[in-house]
Design a protein around this motif. Structure first.
Motif, PDB file in Angstrom:
ATOM      1  N   GLY A  64     -14.095 -11.802 -25.822  1.00 46.23           N
ATOM      2  CA  GLY A  64     -12.867 -11.970 -26.603  1.00 46.23           C
ATOM      3  C   GLY A  64     -11.963 -10.915 -26.437  1.00 46.23           C
ATOM      4  O   GLY A  64     -12.323  -9.890 -25.849  1.00 46.23           O
ATOM      5  N   PRO A  65     -10.530 -11.081 -26.984  1.00 46.68           N
ATOM      6  CA  PRO A  65      -9.609 -10.030 -26.694  1.00 46.68           C
ATOM      7  C   PRO A  65      -9.922  -8.871 -27.204  1.00 46.68           C
ATOM      8  O   PRO A  65      -9.730  -7.805 -26.871  1.00 46.68           O
ATOM      9  N   GLY A  66     -10.721  -8.718 -28.204  1.00 45.28           N
ATOM     10  CA  GLY A  66     -11.003  -7.451 -29.081  1.00 45.28           C
ATOM     11  C   GLY A  66     -12.119  -6.597 -28.127  1.00 45.28           C
ATOM     12  O   GLY A  66     -11.802  -5.490 -28.016  1.00 45.28           O
ATOM     13  N   THR A  67     -12.752  -7.707 -27.427  1.00 50.88           N
ATOM     14  CA  THR A  67     -13.799  -7.003 -26.508  1.00 50.88           C
ATOM     15  C   THR A  67     -13.206  -6.297 -25.489  1.00 50.88           C
ATOM     16  O   THR A  67     -13.604  -5.198 -25.315  1.00 50.88           O
ATOM     17  N   VAL A  68     -12.266  -7.205 -24.953  1.00 51.72           N
ATOM     18  CA  VAL A  68     -11.864  -6.350 -23.754  1.00 51.72           C
ATOM     19  C   VAL A  68     -10.945  -5.452 -24.042  1.00 51.72           C
ATOM     20  O   VAL A  68     -10.603  -4.489 -23.292  1.00 51.72           O
ATOM     21  N   SER A  69     -10.049  -5.280 -25.084  1.00 52.67           N
ATOM     22  CA  SER A  69      -9.442  -4.234 -25.723  1.00 52.67           C
ATOM     23  C   SER A  69     -10.236  -3.025 -25.683  1.00 52.67           C
ATOM     24  O   SER A  69     -10.108  -2.060 -25.352  1.00 52.67           O
ATOM     25  N   ARG A  70     -11.428  -3.148 -26.442  1.00 59.46           N
ATOM     26  CA  ARG A  70     -12.283  -2.032 -26.889  1.00 59.46           C
ATOM     27  C   ARG A  70     -12.754  -1.630 -25.288  1.00 59.46           C
ATOM     28  O   ARG A  70     -12.740  -0.299 -25.049  1.00 59.46           O
TER      29      ARG A  70
END
Length: 519
Positions: free
Chosen positions: A395-401
């Motif tokens: 998800g976007p949160g994982t990619v951002s992390r």
């Protein structure tokens, strides 16, 4: 005769504040064209190597709900939250319109484990008795039997007692009573599903409640059984479970009779199964046999370890080497030309000089690392997907992390090598030490046996590469979450803290060296 004080600069600091030192160090860095070109090379290498790595991986895997698959490659369902899931089970169900309930007594629960070698297809004839820890049998409600659909279930397990689970990732334990001879009940009121357990069918205990969004008026409710791969060490063996139910009682508007179906157990589906199993029912009794799992998906060998970040690793390593060279030159170049004396004259507080250099090279390292990762990850994902390779959802949160984590890794490595340059004063020595300390441990660790490998990725700077770990872990799945299977031994931020500890020690030693040694 009184001493004449030096004029104070704006801000109250007569030797130039940290802001002035930062400005001076940044001007030094950006005015050296070769260093700026080096930054661009580092970023381009990261993206280019990610592309090359991804482009070299070719296989076929079906995703979503389609049924057209390349021969021999599995389809991985996607759950309601966008996560990869396992959704394979034997289901004996009937329609339920509006509110209602299903009650049943689980009278027996047994299992079989495959004894075939790992490289031989499992068969029911080559088995031994044994019930997998996370084998499941109980009552399940779902709007659709398509793998990956939303659901809620109250169930018994092989060794984890009674549970209430829904939508693959949510789990509520019951009172931990033995699975055999337990009564189970699942009720529906609009979009609210409630699971109950009982020891005698009279006194009921609520196990859990789920609110399933968008539940249609007519759903399917029924009995199910499934049994996942059982792992002992690194070896996984398919299993099968058989559950006997009696005293089936359905309330509410039901249309049509009971229908048996093997959900998610075709050749196109990804979960390893022992056999499709079957179901038979007579009156208010039923016996079901099934294999598979209803849980978050893990690698299970057949999928490989491809993630949105897996193809980024080589580019990050090579990009880090380029930054190591730049960070070393940022300070050793001044020592070689004797310009460090001018720097320390302009800013006599040597700790401030070190801090300014660290902030500049750290900021530059973070920017190029994060930018390169932000570009490389979608490139790798696009190439892998185009080559028919399954990529675990992120998800976007994982990619951002991952993007921020890559930036922090490159920033910390650059700062640490800067500190090494202050202590060693020679470019060759600082670059060599930087590669040996911050890059080599990963290369060595990837070839070591299990225990040594685990400790290397826990206690050396290689722990920071855990920022690339995006494969899902779940307490609902027994699986060897090892580095060989794509799982780092530390969480991402814990790995970064290990690297930060090394950087702090290096900076402390560099400051002592700078204070005590002549320029």
């Amino acid at each position: 005769m009184s001493a004449v004080e030096a004029p104070t600069r704006p801000g109250g600091d007569r030797d130039g504040g940290l802001r002035s030192a930062l400005r001076a160090e940044w001007v030094k860095f950006r005015t050296v064209r070769g260093w700026l070109i080096g930054l661009g090379v580092a970023g381009l290498l990261c993206v280019l190597l990610t592309y090359l790595v991804a482009n070299g991986i070719h296989s076929g895997t079906c995703t979503g709900t389609g049924v057209t698959c390349r021969s021999g490659h599995p389809r991985v369902p996607t759950g309601p939250g966008g996560e990869a899931v396992a959704d394979s089970y034997r289901y004996l169900s009937r329609p339920l319109t509006g509110d209602g309930s299903l009650t049943a007594q689980l009278a027996s629960f047994t299992g079989r484990v495959s004894t075939n070698p790992v490289n031989v297809a499992p068969s029911p004839s080559a088995t031994r008795p044994g019930l997998a820890d996370w084998a499941k049998a109980g009552i399940l409600l779902t709007p659709d039997t398509t793998p990956g659909s939303s659901y809620a279930a109250v169930l018994a397990t092989g060794r984890h007692g009674i549970r209430f689970q829904y939508d693959y990732t949510h789990d509520r334990p019951g009172r931990g009573a033995p699975a055999a001879s337990r009564w189970l009940r699942l009720t529906r009121h609009a979009g609210t599903i409630t699971g109950y357990e009982s020891a005698d069918g009279v006194a009921w205990h609520e196990v859990g409640v789920a609110h399933l969004a968008g539940l249609p008026d007519t759903v399917r409710v029924g009995l199910f059984v499934t049994s996942p791969v059982s792992f002992h060490g690194q070896t996984g063996r398919p299993t099968q479970a058989t559950a006997g139910f009696r005293h089936l009682t359905v309330t509410g508007a039901t249309g049509g009779g009971w229908r048996s179906r093997a959900v998610g157990t075709s050749r196109a589906d990804f979960y390893p199964i022992l056999a499709a199993g079957g179901a038979r029912s007579t009156g208010d009794t039923a016996v079901l046999t099934g294999s598979g799992d209803i849980a978050p998906a893990v690698v299970q060998g057949v999928l490989g370890t491809n993630t949105a970040a897996s193809s980024l690793l080589l580019g990050l390593l090579v990009g880090s080497v380029v930054l190591i060279v730049l960070a070393a030159l940022f300070v050793t170049g001044e020592y070689r030309r004797g310009l460090i004396r001018t720097t320390l004259t302009a800013t006599p507080k040597r700790g401030r000089v070190l801090a300014a250099k660290a902030i500049v090279i750290g900021g530059v390292g973070f920017a190029i690392g994060a930018l390169a990762a932000a570009v490389a990850m979608p490139v790798g994902d696009h190439i892998l997907t185009g080559n028919g390779v399954y990529v675990f959802p992120a998800g976007p949160g994982t990619v951002s992390r991952v993007v921020v984590g890559c930036g922090l890794v490159t920033a910390l490595v650059a700062v640490a090598v800067l500190a090494l340059g202050v202590m060693l004063r020679r470019s060759a020595g600082a670059v060599t030490a930087g590669v040996v300390v911050f890059v080599l441990p990963y290369l060595i660790g990837a070839s070591l046996p299990g225990t040594a490998e685990t400790w290397l990725f826990r206690v050396t700077p290689a722990a920071a590469f855990s920022v690339l770990g995006v494969l899902p872990r779940s307490s609902l799945v027994d699986y060897p979450y090892t580095f060989a299977n794509g799982y780092y031994p530390l969480p991402p931020w814990a790995g970064l803290l290990v690297l930060a500890g090394y950087v702090a020690v290096a900076l402390g030693a560099a400051r002592l060296t700078l204070q005590r040694r002549d320029a």
